[in-house]
Motif scaffolding. Sequence first.
Motif, PDB file in Angstrom:
ATOM      1  N   LYS A   1      -2.966  -3.122   8.424  1.00  0.00           N
ATOM      2  CA  LYS A   1      -3.869  -3.360   9.725  1.00  0.00           C
ATOM      3  C   LYS A   1      -4.217  -4.984   9.300  1.00  0.00           C
ATOM      4  O   LYS A   1      -4.347  -5.884  10.279  1.00  0.00           O
ATOM      5  CB  LYS A   1      -4.928  -2.521   9.967  1.00  0.00           C
ATOM      6  CG  LYS A   1      -5.882  -2.894  11.116  1.00  0.00           C
ATOM      7  CD  LYS A   1      -7.040  -1.811  11.336  1.00  0.00           C
ATOM      8  CE  LYS A   1      -7.696  -2.134  12.452  1.00  0.00           C
ATOM      9  NZ  LYS A   1      -9.062  -1.304  12.606  1.00  0.00           N
TER      10      LYS A   1
ATOM     11  N   ASP B   1      -2.936   1.559   4.399  1.00  0.00           N
ATOM     12  CA  ASP B   1      -3.316   1.466   5.885  1.00  0.00           C
ATOM     13  C   ASP B   1      -4.297   0.285   6.231  1.00  0.00           C
ATOM     14  O   ASP B   1      -3.797  -0.364   7.286  1.00  0.00           O
ATOM     15  CB  ASP B   1      -3.907   2.913   6.528  1.00  0.00           C
ATOM     16  CG  ASP B   1      -2.928   4.151   6.277  1.00  0.00           C
ATOM     17  OD1 ASP B   1      -1.523   3.720   6.234  1.00  0.00           O
ATOM     18  OD2 ASP B   1      -3.416   5.020   6.717  1.00  0.00           O
TER      19      ASP B   1
ATOM     20  N   LYS C   1      -3.374   5.777   0.226  1.00  0.00           N
ATOM     21  CA  LYS C   1      -2.931   5.966   1.560  1.00  0.00           C
ATOM     22  C   LYS C   1      -4.065   4.936   2.549  1.00  0.00           C
ATOM     23  O   LYS C   1      -3.647   4.088   3.102  1.00  0.00           O
ATOM     24  CB  LYS C   1      -2.585   7.072   2.367  1.00  0.00           C
ATOM     25  CG  LYS C   1      -1.891   6.934   3.416  1.00  0.00           C
ATOM     26  CD  LYS C   1      -1.938   8.256   4.188  1.00  0.00           C
ATOM     27  CE  LYS C   1      -1.310   8.323   5.626  1.00  0.00           C
ATOM     28  NZ  LYS C   1      -2.231   7.730   6.432  1.00  0.00           N
TER      29      LYS C   1
END
Length: 115
Positions: free
Chosen positions: A103, A99, A95
């Motif tokens: 971004k 993430d 995860k």
Amino acid sequence: MNVKTAAQQIGISAHTIRYYDKSGLFPFVERDSNGYRDFKSEDLYWIEFIKCMRQTHMPIAQIKVIAELYHQGPSTIEKRKAIFTEHQNNLLEQKAHIDEGLKTLENKFKLLEQE
């Protein structure tokens, strides 16, 4: 219920359930008089669990170990917790990578909008 009905209720293919069966993930599911798997409603929870764990890329061999430990009884709870904890940590690591990638993509979109 038969494989087809169980598959419809869970939202996976009958082929997938048969594959899991051949992989040894349903040793506790009873058979009817014709030798076909006869899934009970409580067996559907196990299929849901398998579906969820497979969606998170838990190997079938590891799910099989969990099933074997479960059927050995409460004395295996700590071993099962350890497996789940390891899997959870792997998922949290994945995860974090996802993430970070999201971004980076967001920043790239911002840069592209400025061109």
